[in-house]
Design a protein around this motif. Sequence first.
Motif, PDB file in Angstrom:
ATOM      1  N   GLY A  72      -2.989  12.019  -7.882  1.00  0.00           N
ATOM      2  CA  GLY A  72      -1.841  11.502  -7.139  1.00  0.00           C
ATOM      3  C   GLY A  72      -2.060  10.067  -6.704  1.00  0.00           C
ATOM      4  O   GLY A  72      -1.146   9.241  -6.755  1.00  0.00           O
ATOM      5  N   GLY A  76       0.164   6.992  -7.947  1.00  0.00           N
ATOM      6  CA  GLY A  76       0.805   6.155  -6.931  1.00  0.00           C
ATOM      7  C   GLY A  76       0.468   4.686  -7.108  1.00  0.00           C
ATOM      8  O   GLY A  76       1.344   3.815  -7.010  1.00  0.00           O
ATOM      9  N   ARG A  80       3.019   1.806  -8.181  1.00  0.00           N
ATOM     10  CA  ARG A  80       3.143   0.653  -7.288  1.00  0.00           C
ATOM     11  C   ARG A  80       2.998  -0.645  -8.069  1.00  0.00           C
ATOM     12  O   ARG A  80       3.696  -1.610  -7.833  1.00  0.00           O
ATOM     13  CB  ARG A  80       2.085   0.745  -6.190  1.00  0.00           C
ATOM     14  N   ASP A  91       3.998   0.710  -0.410  1.00  0.00           N
ATOM     15  CA  ASP A  91       2.644   1.255  -0.273  1.00  0.00           C
ATOM     16  C   ASP A  91       2.685   2.703   0.190  1.00  0.00           C
ATOM     17  O   ASP A  91       1.750   3.461  -0.042  1.00  0.00           O
ATOM     18  CB  ASP A  91       1.819   0.419   0.703  1.00  0.00           C
ATOM     19  N   LEU A  93       4.466   4.808  -1.119  1.00  0.00           N
ATOM     20  CA  LEU A  93       4.542   5.571  -2.358  1.00  0.00           C
ATOM     21  C   LEU A  93       3.183   6.130  -2.744  1.00  0.00           C
ATOM     22  O   LEU A  93       3.083   7.269  -3.216  1.00  0.00           O
ATOM     23  CB  LEU A  93       5.084   4.679  -3.485  1.00  0.00           C
ATOM     24  N   ILE A  94       2.139   5.375  -2.524  1.00  0.00           N
ATOM     25  CA  ILE A  94       0.786   5.836  -2.851  1.00  0.00           C
ATOM     26  C   ILE A  94       0.427   7.053  -2.004  1.00  0.00           C
ATOM     27  O   ILE A  94      -0.085   8.057  -2.513  1.00  0.00           O
ATOM     28  CB  ILE A  94      -0.234   4.695  -2.656  1.00  0.00           C
ATOM     29  N   MET A  97       2.433  10.079  -3.190  1.00  0.00           N
ATOM     30  CA  MET A  97       1.935  10.616  -4.453  1.00  0.00           C
ATOM     31  C   MET A  97       0.615  11.371  -4.241  1.00  0.00           C
ATOM     32  O   MET A  97       0.360  12.379  -4.899  1.00  0.00           O
ATOM     33  CB  MET A  97       1.762   9.503  -5.486  1.00  0.00           C
TER      34      MET A  97
END
Length: 127
Positions: A72, A76, A80, A91, A93-94, A97
């Motif tokens: 993940g 991510g 990104r 960020d 998003l990381i 994920m």
Amino acid sequence: MDPMLIPILGIICIFGLPMLFFILVGLKKTQTKHVERMAMIERGFVLEEPKSHPNYYSALRNGLVMIGLSLGGVVGVLMRITVFPDFWEMDMLIVLMILLGGGIGFIVYFFIARMLLKKEADNSIIE
């Protein structure tokens, strides 16, 4: 009032009071359970310990979750860099994920462990 005292009291109230609450609740629960068990013993009841069912697949669970978290994180970071290169707000998003990968790892563990436990139960019935 001293201005340095306000943040110290804030930290104590935020972390100390809930910790104190949970410690007191745990102690009260333990004390109540002890008193109940002693009363049952005095009345002559036989106390049986509940059977524990150890999880033999904890290493499998931990491994799958770690793999899911790392995959993940990689997905991510790649998203990104490639999909959202201009937005610094992405960020998050990381992190999302990584959590998604961990959740997928737990789901995969559930199905694998269920399959293995069913296989063990079938083998114990046959023998």
